[in-house]
Every structure is written in C-alpha cells, then in structure tokens.
Scaffold this motif. Structure first.
Motif, PDB file in Angstrom:
ATOM      1  N   MET A   1       0.847  -1.188   0.000  1.00 40.95           N
ATOM      2  CA  MET A   1       0.000   0.000   0.000  1.00 40.95           C
ATOM      3  C   MET A   1       0.889   1.247   0.000  1.00 40.95           C
ATOM      4  N   ASN A   2       0.611   2.198  -0.911  1.00 36.56           N
ATOM      5  CA  ASN A   2       1.460   3.375  -0.991  1.00 36.56           C
ATOM      6  C   ASN A   2       1.179   4.347   0.144  1.00 36.56           C
ATOM      7  N   MET A   3       1.886   5.482   0.129  1.00 34.73           N
ATOM      8  CA  MET A   3       1.786   6.429   1.229  1.00 34.73           C
ATOM      9  C   MET A   3       0.365   6.987   1.374  1.00 34.73           C
ATOM     10  N   ALA A   4      -0.274   7.277   0.245  1.00 33.58           N
ATOM     11  CA  ALA A   4      -1.639   7.785   0.301  1.00 33.58           C
ATOM     12  C   ALA A   4      -2.575   6.747   0.919  1.00 33.58           C
ATOM     13  N   GLY A   5      -2.347   5.477   0.573  1.00 30.66           N
ATOM     14  CA  GLY A   5      -3.170   4.415   1.139  1.00 30.66           C
ATOM     15  C   GLY A   5      -2.953   4.267   2.639  1.00 30.66           C
ATOM     16  N   THR A   6      -1.704   4.430   3.084  1.00 30.32           N
ATOM     17  CA  THR A   6      -1.403   4.350   4.512  1.00 30.32           C
ATOM     18  C   THR A   6      -2.101   5.465   5.280  1.00 30.32           C
ATOM     19  N   CYS A   7      -2.036   6.677   4.742  1.00 28.98           N
ATOM     20  CA  CYS A   7      -2.697   7.804   5.395  1.00 28.98           C
ATOM     21  C   CYS A   7      -4.217   7.618   5.389  1.00 28.98           C
ATOM     22  N   ALA A   8      -4.741   7.082   4.289  1.00 34.01           N
ATOM     23  CA  ALA A   8      -6.178   6.817   4.214  1.00 34.01           C
ATOM     24  C   ALA A   8      -6.579   5.773   5.252  1.00 34.01           C
ATOM     25  N   PHE A   9      -5.728   4.759   5.428  1.00 32.98           N
ATOM     26  CA  PHE A   9      -5.973   3.735   6.446  1.00 32.98           C
ATOM     27  C   PHE A   9      -6.067   4.375   7.825  1.00 32.98           C
ATOM     28  N   LEU A  10      -5.110   5.239   8.143  1.00 34.19           N
ATOM     29  CA  LEU A  10      -5.069   5.846   9.470  1.00 34.19           C
ATOM     30  C   LEU A  10      -6.260   6.774   9.700  1.00 34.19           C
ATOM     31  N   LEU A  11      -6.648   7.533   8.685  1.00 32.34           N
ATOM     32  CA  LEU A  11      -7.812   8.417   8.813  1.00 32.34           C
ATOM     33  C   LEU A  11      -9.089   7.606   9.034  1.00 32.34           C
ATOM     34  N   THR A  12      -9.228   6.504   8.284  1.00 31.79           N
ATOM     35  CA  THR A  12     -10.408   5.645   8.446  1.00 31.79           C
ATOM     36  C   THR A  12     -10.392   4.945   9.796  1.00 31.79           C
ATOM     37  N   PHE A  13      -9.231   4.415  10.174  1.00 32.41           N
ATOM     38  CA  PHE A  13      -9.091   3.709  11.446  1.00 32.41           C
ATOM     39  C   PHE A  13      -9.432   4.631  12.609  1.00 32.41           C
ATOM     40  N   SER A  14      -8.937   5.863  12.560  1.00 33.57           N
ATOM     41  CA  SER A  14      -9.223   6.857  13.590  1.00 33.57           C
ATOM     42  C   SER A  14     -10.719   7.143  13.661  1.00 33.57           C
ATOM     43  N   SER A  15     -11.359   7.303  12.511  1.00 26.98           N
ATOM     44  CA  SER A  15     -12.797   7.582  12.473  1.00 26.98           C
ATOM     45  C   SER A  15     -13.599   6.441  13.089  1.00 26.98           C
ATOM     46  N   LEU A 155      -9.474  15.097   2.737  1.00 22.11           N
ATOM     47  CA  LEU A 155      -8.024  15.159   2.902  1.00 22.11           C
ATOM     48  C   LEU A 155      -7.287  14.232   1.935  1.00 22.11           C
ATOM     49  N   PHE A 156      -7.960  13.165   1.465  1.00 21.12           N
ATOM     50  CA  PHE A 156      -7.276  12.162   0.646  1.00 21.12           C
ATOM     51  C   PHE A 156      -6.517  12.756  -0.547  1.00 21.12           C
ATOM     52  N   PRO A 157      -7.122  13.654  -1.328  1.00 22.84           N
ATOM     53  CA  PRO A 157      -6.398  14.165  -2.504  1.00 22.84           C
ATOM     54  C   PRO A 157      -5.156  14.978  -2.151  1.00 22.84           C
ATOM     55  N   SER A 158      -5.069  15.503  -0.923  1.00 22.23           N
ATOM     56  CA  SER A 158      -3.931  16.356  -0.577  1.00 22.23           C
ATOM     57  C   SER A 158      -2.956  15.688   0.378  1.00 22.23           C
ATOM     58  N   VAL A 159      -3.145  14.384   0.651  1.00 23.98           N
ATOM     59  CA  VAL A 159      -2.257  13.692   1.581  1.00 23.98           C
ATOM     60  C   VAL A 159      -0.855  13.574   0.996  1.00 23.98           C
ATOM     61  N   GLY A 160       0.128  14.037   1.747  1.00 24.55           N
ATOM     62  CA  GLY A 160       1.515  13.942   1.315  1.00 24.55           C
ATOM     63  C   GLY A 160       1.873  15.030   0.308  1.00 24.55           C
ATOM     64  N   MET A 161       3.152  15.096  -0.027  1.00 24.79           N
ATOM     65  CA  MET A 161       3.645  16.062  -0.998  1.00 24.79           C
ATOM     66  C   MET A 161       4.660  15.380  -1.905  1.00 24.79           C
ATOM     67  N   THR A 162       4.821  15.885  -3.102  1.00 23.83           N
ATOM     68  CA  THR A 162       5.853  15.371  -3.978  1.00 23.83           C
ATOM     69  C   THR A 162       7.199  15.962  -3.564  1.00 23.83           C
ATOM     70  N   GLU A 163       8.278  15.476  -4.167  1.00 25.15           N
ATOM     71  CA  GLU A 163       9.605  15.984  -3.825  1.00 25.15           C
ATOM     72  C   GLU A 163       9.752  17.461  -4.195  1.00 25.15           C
ATOM     73  N   LYS A 164       8.967  17.926  -5.147  1.00 21.81           N
ATOM     74  CA  LYS A 164       9.031  19.325  -5.557  1.00 21.81           C
ATOM     75  C   LYS A 164       8.111  20.214  -4.727  1.00 21.81           C
ATOM     76  N   GLY A 165       7.463  19.622  -3.720  1.00 23.19           N
ATOM     77  CA  GLY A 165       6.586  20.415  -2.872  1.00 23.19           C
ATOM     78  C   GLY A 165       5.233  20.674  -3.490  1.00 23.19           C
ATOM     79  N   GLU A 166       4.860  19.863  -4.479  1.00 23.55           N
ATOM     80  CA  GLU A 166       3.577  20.036  -5.143  1.00 23.55           C
ATOM     81  C   GLU A 166       2.592  18.994  -4.636  1.00 23.55           C
ATOM     82  N   PRO A 167       1.283  19.269  -4.752  1.00 25.18           N
ATOM     83  CA  PRO A 167       0.292  18.276  -4.350  1.00 25.18           C
ATOM     84  C   PRO A 167       0.439  17.007  -5.180  1.00 25.18           C
ATOM     85  N   PRO A 168       0.258  15.843  -4.592  1.00 22.99           N
ATOM     86  CA  PRO A 168       0.396  14.592  -5.336  1.00 22.99           C
ATOM     87  C   PRO A 168      -0.810  14.333  -6.224  1.00 22.99           C
ATOM     88  N   ALA A 169      -0.684  13.347  -7.062  1.00 21.28           N
ATOM     89  CA  ALA A 169      -1.832  12.929  -7.859  1.00 21.28           C
ATOM     90  C   ALA A 169      -2.875  12.311  -6.947  1.00 21.28           C
TER      91      ALA A 169
END
Length: 223
Positions: A1-15, A155-169
């Motif tokens: 699971m990629n980084m976005a999936g991990t963050c999504a897991f934690l947000l869902t788990f917390s909820s 929050l899902f679309p904005s979770v994490g940042m790219t190396e250039k400091g841009e929003p991820p896909a």
C-alpha cells in the motif's frame, strides 16, 4: 500500500475508533460512509474549498473527545490538563512541521495503533462496548461516524507532498478501498472487546496525527 493508502488507512481507522463507543450502528455507518466516499475522491479538488473549512475543524474536535473517557479513568482527573496540553502541543508541532513528516509518520503510528487495538482482544467480550443510553453518551460517537469520514475523504487528494513540494496525484480508488477495508477489520477489536485503556492507546497514536493533518488544511497547507 502506498503512502496515500497508509494515510487513508489511518484516517479511516481513527474515524472508526471514534465511532465505536456509539455501538454497532455508529461503527457500521462510519465504515459504510468511508467505503462509499472513496469513489468520488478522484473528482475532488486537491485543496479544500474555504466554505467547507468547518468540516476539518469539527472533525479535529471530535477525534480528541474520545481520548478523555478512554484514558482518564487510568490517568486520574488531576492529570487531565497536563495530558491534554501535551496532546494539543503534539498536534500543533505536527501541523507546523515539514510536509513530509505526516505521511512518513503515518506508517509506524498506524502499526502502533493497530497493536493497541489488537490488545483489546485480551479484554472481556462486550459486543459494541455497550453504548451509553444517555444523549451525551451517544452524541459524540454518532457525530464522529458522520463528520470524520467526510473530513478524511476531503483530505485524501492532498495527503503527502511530492519531492518538488507540489500536491500529489489523486489516490487510486482501489488503493483507498483496500485501506478502508483493512482499517475496518483492524478496528473491530475495539468494537467487540471491552479494554478501554488499550483502545485509548490506539486513539492516542491515531487521532493526533489525523487531527494535525486537519489542522494543516485549516491553516492553508496541504495535508
């Protein structure tokens, strides 16, 4: 699971942890809402519209409320101000830190939170934590079951940042679905077994990080 999936897991788990004290209906409602809200994620804007700013603010508050009844019986009321002060300080520090810190911290904190939830298996079997019959006892879990998934989805679309400091896909829907299903399974011990202290431990690892992500959005940064 990629980084976005991990963050999504934690947000869902917390909820789900926040909804669990409300009983099987609140837990199930939260899980279904998290599941269905993953489908429109690719269509959502990468930055939260200003008029929806109340959602992360309310969700941030709702994620912190369950910490008090879950941990204070063991901590003692005299330690309440210091404890909550440290929790709030950690949220602020995470929120103003470098953008890479939150997604990098998500994986180890998710493992720690799940470990605490699994320890709930050592408690007594008590399907759904017998929800309180008072309105106050049911109000916060029910609100959490509705508000926290909405905030997390935004929050899902904005979770994490790219190396250039841009929003991820945008995260892919299959990744998010897998994260939601895994979070639901991992949160079940907190619903089915009464071990309040260890459920509080799971909340303590999961909720401050998720609250910090919401606070970052509120102050105009990417999660």
């Amino acid at each position: 699971m990629n980084m976005a999936g991990t963050c999504a897991f934690l947000l869902t788990f917390s909820s789900l942890l926040c909804a669990a004290p409300g009983g099987i209906y609140a837990f199930g409602c939260c899980a279904l809402l998290c599941l269905f809200l993953t489908f429109p994620v690719p269509l959502l804007p990468k930055k939260l519209p200003h008029w929806l700013g109340f959602l992360p603010a309310l969700s941030l508050f709702l994620r912190l409320v369950p910490l008090l009844p879950a941990l204070l019986p063991e901590l003692g009321n005299a330690r309440t101000p210091a404890f909550m002060g440290l929790v709030l300080a950690s949220i602020v520090c995470l929120a103003i830190s470098h953008a890479e810190l939150l997604p990098r911290a998500a994986l180890p904190l998710a493992f720690l939170a799940v470990g605490c939830s699994v320890i709930c298996l050592s408690g007594s079997f008590s399907p759904i934590f017998a929800p309180s019959q008072t309105l106050d006892g049911r109000l916060f879990p029910l609100c959490s079951a509705l508000i926290c998934p909405l905030s997390g989805t935004l929050l899902f679309p904005s979770v994490g940042m790219t190396e250039k400091g841009e929003p991820p896909a945008c995260p892919r829907v299959p990744t998010l679905l897998l994260a939601v299903l895994a979070a639901t399974v991992c949160a079940l011990p907190a619903l089915l077994f009464e071990e309040r202290f260890w459920m509080g431990g799971a909340l303590l690892f999961a909720c401050p990080l998720c609250s910090a992500a919401e606070l970052r959005v509120l102050i105009g940064k990417h999660a």
